[in-house]
Design an enzyme around this catalytic site. Structure first.
Site: not given
Ligand code: PGA
Ligand code: ZN
Length: 450
Positions: A43, A155, A163-164, A205, A242, A311, A338, A363, A391-393, A414
């Protein structure tokens, strides 16, 4: 003693999703090596630095041979002979050689692999831990995990639109204890999913990815898992979200579309045979929320659940919405940018001036060098914003961000669920660092003033 870069070499390796990524090795004085691998998002924010992909047949266009080649030719040529114990200089050379605002020339995957590998090689040459090389004498703070235990959005393929969903063990007395608490809650969540016939398959993740009707249902389940593990929601365990709202946002109608919520609603209606009666529910519109409704939704959620952080609650371009969101929620909870800030000091600076959000997600591959990522953390901290190292996904076994979190005293990290080695590697590295710091290590609630 002069520590000169004597070799730079990159190769293509695989990330945790089976997609190619760049790994680089930097050598100092023909003796000391540092190796680093670049993560990759799903994302991704549209203002992120460019991830150079080959766009050829191999790996469905995702090959990284061009980025690898850039390291092995242009970057290598520029860096050979450079002072290795000078991260700012190395990163400046990378930025200048690229010559664009977004690493569009060399690729942020090329520059970052070398930037991280150079830092690690320097730490190895000096025989000090990476976190100490990056952070110096002031580094002693272990981050509180913002641990993702339930995945949705991009994800996973479930019906959860956010997403999270993450848990934060804010009252633990050490990182090791916090990690244990999170793992226990994670296992209890699995048990609950299993008992209810919900899928225990996982997302990118490592969090579970069951089909659930909406955020309320997810949060109810998580609160139950926290209690089942023997912990107190709110006082001991906070929840973080998130939303990754840029992914829900539809530019045409300016609204946030909840596709998963809509799908499950329609499925339930079909199962209840409501549609056979000739009603028009099949054609009923997608569930959407406008900016005001999103903010009101969050107000309701934080009223009902111990949510301490949201987030990307709104889209990356919705600056006016973000202003309103920050006005309404900014003194109650952490609001993390983010996709909004993309680890970019220019965007963060604009956000600070507009009083938008109160924290930045960091990131390293969003910006493409270690120095620039650290500058973003510093800018945040100097302006009363918090920083969350992330991190990243798509990840690798590289644990660089664990050291970076300690080096910057960020206080939050995270890095996914306690599941899959690409995620667990970072947690395990933090356990080692905590042990090494011993008496001087510090772990504390990042929100004690909120
Ligand atoms: P991404 O997701 O690494 O797929 O961008 C992580 C996030 O959105 O925090
Ligand atoms: Zn994010």
């Amino acid at each position: 003693m002069f520590y000169a870069i004597t070799d730079v070499h990159a190769r293509e390796i695989l990330d945790s999703r089976g997609n190619p990524t760049v790994e680089a090795v930097v050598t100092i004085n023909h003796t000391y090596e540092g190796r680093a691998a670049v993560p990759s998002g799903a994302s991704t924010g549209k203002f992120e630095a460019v991830e150079l992909r080959d766009q050829e047949l191999r790996y469905m266009g995702l090959g990284t041979k061009k980025a690898v080649n850039n390291v092995n030719t242009k970057i290598r040529d520029v860096l050979l002979g450079t002072e290795a114990i000078n991260q700012k200089l190395i990163d400046k050379l990378l930025v200048d050689t690229d010559g664009t605002d977004n690493k569009g020339n060399l690729g942020a995957n090329a520059t970052l692999s070398v930037s991280m590998a150079a830092a690690r090689a320097a730490a190895n040459a000096l025989d000090i831990p990476l976190y100490r090389y990056l952070g110096g004498v002031k580094t002693n703070r272990l981050p509180v995990p913002m641990m993702n235990i339930l995945n949705g959005g991009r994800h996973a393929t479930n019906t959860v639109d956010f997403q999270e969903f993450m848990i934060m063990p804010v009252k633990a007395t050490s990182f090791a204890e916090g990690l244990r608490i999170c793992a226990e809650i994670y296992h209890n969540l699995k048990k609950l999913c299993h008992e209810r016939g919900l899928s225990t398959g996982i997302g990118d993740e490592g969090g579970f990815a069951p089909d659930l009707p909406d955020a309320f249902a997810v949060l109810d389940l998580i609160v139950e898992a926290i209690k089942a593990a023997g912990y107190a929601p709110d006082t001991e365990i906070k929840i973080a979200l998130d939303v990754a709202a840029s992914e829900l946002y539809n530019e045409e109608d300016g609204k946030y579309h909840f596709q998963g919520e809509t799908e499950l609603r329609d499925k339930k209606r079909r199962e209840a045979s409501i549609c056979d009666t000739g009603c028009d529910c099949e054609e009923e519109k997608q569930i959407t929320r406008n900016t005001e409704e999103m903010i009101a939704y969050y107000e309701e959620l934080i009223e009902r659940y111990p949510i301490i952080s949201i987030e990307d609650g709104l889209a990356e371009d919705d600056w006016n919405g973000w202003k309103e969101l920050t006005k309404r929620l900014g003194d109650k909870i952490q609001l993390v940018g983010d996709d909004l800030f993309v680890t970019n000091t220019k965007r963060l600076d604009a956000g600070i001036k507009l009083k938008v959000a109160n924290a930045i997600l960091v990131k390293v591959n969003q910006i493409g060098t270690v120095s620039e990522a650290m500058e973003a953390v510093e800018m945040a901290q100097h302006n009363g914003y918090k920083a969350v190292i992330s991190h990243r996904s798509g990840e690798t076994e590289d644990t660089f961000i664990a050291d970076l979190a300690v080096a910057t005293n960020a206080g939050q990290i995270k890095t996914g669920a306690p599941c899959r080695s690409d995620r667990v590697a970072k947690y395990n590295q933090l356990l080692r660092i905590e042990e090494e710091l011993g008496k001087v290590s510090c772990y504390m609630d990042p929100f004690h003033k909120l």
